[in-house]
Design a protein around this motif. Structure first.
Motif, PDB file in Angstrom:
ATOM      1  N   ASP A  88      -2.935  10.461 -11.054  1.00 40.46           N
ATOM      2  CA  ASP A  88      -3.437   9.507 -10.074  1.00 40.46           C
ATOM      3  C   ASP A  88      -3.678   8.168 -10.753  1.00 40.46           C
ATOM      4  O   ASP A  88      -4.422   8.073 -11.718  1.00 40.46           O
ATOM      5  N   SER A  91      -6.795   5.570 -11.352  1.00 45.40           N
ATOM      6  CA  SER A  91      -7.962   6.274 -11.883  1.00 45.40           C
ATOM      7  C   SER A  91      -7.769   6.675 -13.341  1.00 45.40           C
ATOM      8  O   SER A  91      -8.690   7.113 -13.996  1.00 45.40           O
ATOM      9  N   ARG A 108       0.898   8.959  -8.528  1.00 42.40           N
ATOM     10  CA  ARG A 108       0.391   8.790  -7.159  1.00 42.40           C
ATOM     11  C   ARG A 108      -0.583   7.629  -7.092  1.00 42.40           C
ATOM     12  O   ARG A 108      -1.603   7.614  -7.774  1.00 42.40           O
ATOM     13  N   ALA A 109      -0.261   6.648  -6.266  1.00 47.90           N
ATOM     14  CA  ALA A 109      -1.157   5.524  -6.012  1.00 47.90           C
ATOM     15  C   ALA A 109      -2.066   5.869  -4.843  1.00 47.90           C
ATOM     16  O   ALA A 109      -1.804   6.823  -4.091  1.00 47.90           O
ATOM     17  N   PRO A 110      -3.156   5.118  -4.646  1.00 47.12           N
ATOM     18  CA  PRO A 110      -3.992   5.342  -3.462  1.00 47.12           C
ATOM     19  C   PRO A 110      -3.166   5.149  -2.188  1.00 47.12           C
ATOM     20  O   PRO A 110      -2.154   4.441  -2.179  1.00 47.12           O
ATOM     21  N   GLU A 111      -3.614   5.809  -1.104  1.00 47.41           N
ATOM     22  CA  GLU A 111      -2.864   5.695   0.151  1.00 47.41           C
ATOM     23  C   GLU A 111      -2.763   4.239   0.596  1.00 47.41           C
ATOM     24  O   GLU A 111      -1.737   3.808   1.133  1.00 47.41           O
ATOM     25  N   LYS A 112      -3.819   3.484   0.363  1.00 46.86           N
ATOM     26  CA  LYS A 112      -3.812   2.066   0.692  1.00 46.86           C
ATOM     27  C   LYS A 112      -4.137   1.283  -0.570  1.00 46.86           C
ATOM     28  O   LYS A 112      -5.089   1.590  -1.274  1.00 46.86           O
ATOM     29  N   ALA A 115      -1.467   0.290  -7.210  1.00 53.83           N
ATOM     30  CA  ALA A 115      -1.867   0.908  -8.471  1.00 53.83           C
ATOM     31  C   ALA A 115      -1.228   0.144  -9.616  1.00 53.83           C
ATOM     32  O   ALA A 115      -0.014  -0.090  -9.610  1.00 53.83           O
ATOM     33  N   ARG A 166       3.212   8.020   2.042  1.00 50.38           N
ATOM     34  CA  ARG A 166       1.987   7.826   1.259  1.00 50.38           C
ATOM     35  C   ARG A 166       0.846   8.708   1.762  1.00 50.38           C
ATOM     36  O   ARG A 166       0.035   9.201   0.967  1.00 50.38           O
ATOM     37  N   GLN A 170      -1.119  12.280  -0.426  1.00 52.20           N
ATOM     38  CA  GLN A 170      -2.513  12.534  -0.782  1.00 52.20           C
ATOM     39  C   GLN A 170      -2.860  14.026  -0.697  1.00 52.20           C
ATOM     40  O   GLN A 170      -3.870  14.467  -1.239  1.00 52.20           O
TER      41      GLN A 170
END
Length: 212
Positions: A88, A91, A108-112, A115, A166, A170
């Protein structure tokens, strides 16, 4: 109790709401499908489909950003599936010791939101063995050069599947297997593809490590 599998399809749907890839003055051709033959006329139905290889969920070969890069068909079918290392971002990209023999690197980037990797973090990830990377969301490198993330991935001889769903990304568990299914195109720099995650799940809904 026997384990069952949960499947998560990370592929973007191709429908009327779909927008082709564009950047600056460049744009992929629009998504178009229409009847090419009909049952009444030819005795069978065939639809004609047209879209750019950068639109929707797709995979890029190193040839996409390198003049003398490797084409898509250089990657054997065994490299398009296997256990993934899920990281992730932002983070923490994690130290190299987080790698334990996985076949595919999954960022994986945040949904919104975006990153951002530092050049040092990116360098550590590029040193890992997996030849195939999967990126969910907007992952980039802190570098002023356009497409720096993609160029660095290509320069390291890695293949990149991107532009996933996206929201569904998650739901991907920490451990599982991923399957990337591109078209078998010879001497191509990229292809639309389908990306599916498989993980073990008991009737109680707990996700378990993948099969050996």
């Amino acid at each position: 109790m026997a384990d069952t599998f949960v499947f998560i399809d990370l592929t973007k749907s191709l429908d009327e709401s779909f927008s082709p890839y564009s950047h600056g003055c460049y744009s992929d051709p629009p998504l178009e499908w229409a009847a090419w033959s009909t049952v009444g006329r030819e005795g069978f139905r065939v639809d004609r489909l047209s879209l750019g290889t950068q639109s929707g969920t797709h995979i890029d070969a190193p040839a996409h950003f390198l003049k003398d890069g490797v084409c898509l068909d250089a990657l054997g079918p065994e490299h398009f599936m296997g256990r993934y290392l899920l990281l992730d971002v932002p983070s923490g990209a994690g130290p190299p010791c987080a790698y334990s023999g996985e076949d595919i690197l999954f960022l994986r980037a945040p949904e919104k939101g975006r990153a951002l990797l530092t050049p040092e973090e990116m360098g550590r990830l590029l040193a890992l063995p997996p030849a195939l990377w999967v990126a969910a969301g907007d992952v980039s490198v802190d570098d002023p050069e356009p497409f720096a993330f993609n160029r660095l991935v290509a320069g390291a001889g890695k293949f990149l599947a991107e532009d996933l769903d996206r929201r569904r990304a998650q739901d991907v568990p920490a451990e599982g297997e991923i399957f990337v299914f591109p078209l078998r195109l010879a001497c191509a720099s990229g292809s639309p593809c389908r990306v599916v995650v498989r993980a073990r799940k008991t009737a109680a809904g707990k996700v378990h490590p993948p099969l050996d």
